[in-house]
Design a protein around this motif. Sequence first.
Motif, PDB file in Angstrom:
ATOM      1  N   GLN A 225       0.827  -1.213   0.000  1.00 47.58           N
ATOM      2  CA  GLN A 225       0.000   0.000   0.000  1.00 47.58           C
ATOM      3  C   GLN A 225       0.864   1.267   0.000  1.00 47.58           C
ATOM      4  O   GLN A 225       0.619   2.232  -0.741  1.00 47.58           O
ATOM      5  CB  GLN A 225      -0.916  -0.002   1.219  1.00 47.58           C
ATOM      6  N   ASN A 226       1.901   1.203   0.859  1.00 43.69           N
ATOM      7  CA  ASN A 226       2.798   2.365   0.899  1.00 43.69           C
ATOM      8  C   ASN A 226       3.476   2.591  -0.460  1.00 43.69           C
ATOM      9  O   ASN A 226       3.612   3.726  -0.943  1.00 43.69           O
ATOM     10  CB  ASN A 226       3.844   2.202   1.988  1.00 43.69           C
ATOM     11  N   PHE A 227       3.928   1.443  -1.036  1.00 46.18           N
ATOM     12  CA  PHE A 227       4.537   1.576  -2.366  1.00 46.18           C
ATOM     13  C   PHE A 227       3.529   2.034  -3.406  1.00 46.18           C
ATOM     14  O   PHE A 227       3.884   2.709  -4.377  1.00 46.18           O
ATOM     15  CB  PHE A 227       5.167   0.246  -2.796  1.00 46.18           C
ATOM     16  N   GLY A 228       2.258   1.677  -3.184  1.00 46.66           N
ATOM     17  CA  GLY A 228       1.228   2.193  -4.092  1.00 46.66           C
ATOM     18  C   GLY A 228       1.133   3.713  -4.004  1.00 46.66           C
ATOM     19  O   GLY A 228       1.010   4.416  -5.017  1.00 46.66           O
TER      20      GLY A 228
ATOM     21  N   ALA B 261       4.118   5.030  -5.605  1.00 48.27           N
ATOM     22  CA  ALA B 261       3.976   4.960  -7.058  1.00 48.27           C
ATOM     23  C   ALA B 261       3.091   6.086  -7.575  1.00 48.27           C
ATOM     24  O   ALA B 261       3.358   6.686  -8.623  1.00 48.27           O
ATOM     25  CB  ALA B 261       3.409   3.597  -7.464  1.00 48.27           C
ATOM     26  N   ALA B 262       2.006   6.370  -6.781  1.00 44.46           N
ATOM     27  CA  ALA B 262       1.134   7.482  -7.190  1.00 44.46           C
ATOM     28  C   ALA B 262       1.892   8.800  -7.154  1.00 44.46           C
ATOM     29  O   ALA B 262       1.771   9.649  -8.067  1.00 44.46           O
ATOM     30  CB  ALA B 262      -0.099   7.533  -6.287  1.00 44.46           C
ATOM     31  N   GLN B 263       2.712   8.964  -6.053  1.00 44.01           N
ATOM     32  CA  GLN B 263       3.510  10.195  -5.977  1.00 44.01           C
ATOM     33  C   GLN B 263       4.538  10.255  -7.109  1.00 44.01           C
ATOM     34  O   GLN B 263       4.788  11.319  -7.690  1.00 44.01           O
ATOM     35  CB  GLN B 263       4.223  10.266  -4.610  1.00 44.01           C
TER      36      GLN B 263
ATOM     37  N   ASN C 108       4.452  13.191 -13.994  1.00 44.07           N
ATOM     38  CA  ASN C 108       3.620  14.131 -14.753  1.00 44.07           C
ATOM     39  C   ASN C 108       4.137  15.568 -14.615  1.00 44.07           C
ATOM     40  O   ASN C 108       4.176  16.331 -15.591  1.00 44.07           O
ATOM     41  CB  ASN C 108       2.174  14.034 -14.262  1.00 44.07           C
ATOM     42  N   ALA C 109       4.532  15.883 -13.349  1.00 42.00           N
ATOM     43  CA  ALA C 109       5.086  17.232 -13.144  1.00 42.00           C
ATOM     44  C   ALA C 109       6.358  17.420 -13.948  1.00 42.00           C
ATOM     45  O   ALA C 109       6.601  18.482 -14.545  1.00 42.00           O
ATOM     46  CB  ALA C 109       5.342  17.471 -11.654  1.00 42.00           C
TER      47      ALA C 109
END
Length: 380
Positions: free
Chosen positions: A91-94, A97-99, A105-106
């Motif tokens: 979950q943390n890696f998820g 990964a989102a960050q 994207n940034a």
Amino acid sequence: MANSEILLPFDDRDEQFVIDGIRLQEGTGTRSNHLPAKAAYIISTSATDPDIKEVLLAFDSIIENNNADNRRRLRAQILQELAGSNSQVVQNFGLIAAQVDNIGNALKVLHTNFNDITKRVDAGTFEINAAIQESDTTLAERQRLNNKEIVLHAFLEKFTLPVAHLANITSSPQSLDDDFFDTLDRVKGIHSDCQILLGSESTRAGVDIMDQMTKNLNSAYQKVYLWLQRELKFLSFETPVGNRQVRKALEVLTNRPALLQSCIDTLAEARQRSLYDSFNHALTGGDGDALGTKPIDMMAHDPIRYTGDMLAWLHSALVGELEALQAIFELPPNPGRTNRTIEGEIRIPLDSELHLRDHVRPLADKSLETALSTFRVSLT
């Protein structure tokens, strides 16, 4: 647990679990769960390993009875905790990964903006370089124009005269002042300097300027000639003080011998009339009685005395004429000696002065021609 080596006994289910763990560890699937295999590998490791020994000692304080059931429960509990930890890690890696996706994207936006800024900077650099080149060209052209302007000002100052100054030498000959002679000298200098233009690439300008200066010089010489003709007709020798304007005018006309000779002839005619009247007055008398002198005709009792008195008068008149002409022409009395100024510097006679000196004695002789004609008549 007092033994130096702690061994965990295995049963059939433990062996089967280890085998399944090894199979899972050797599997090629990318999503296989290696935690059971790792746990089995750790359980099967010898207790001689210091790290394992320390773990087993910790387990010994947790497990009261080291039997197969407790070990299975411990294994299940550990596996459950590992699964929970793995789930939390996933979950943390998820989130990570989102960050990371957000950061990607940034970064993409930044990269796009950077490329856009780079393109704009390149375009601005091109425009700035073009502006700099144009500015350099403009500055070079401005410097070239400034140099031309300086040359033009120097040329105009060297080869032209103001209209007010030209009017001094082209107007009617009412009077000749210092401004007139200064302007005339300036015109002579320009006329002489035109030789430089004739020897350079400015031949046409030199010819045009020389033609204009020649016209101005001719006008100036004509003005001097007319003014001098008028002045010489009424020039008085009674007080032989040099007239500076007459002296300068005669000096100017030394460059025009024909005009100078005409003025000398005019002066000679005026002096002939004056000396003729003076000689007749000396012979016949008049207001000379008021001065205590008598006419020569009345004083002479014999021809020798009569002739001597007339010769004496003519000699005196000749000497006075020479002195008056030298005073009017402002010539030094001793031409054969070097003349010195007040400061003691050597004064070298000018060519115009030497030229005027050549006219003094012939002019004096010519002025006495009518008086000599009367003398000849009187002798007969």
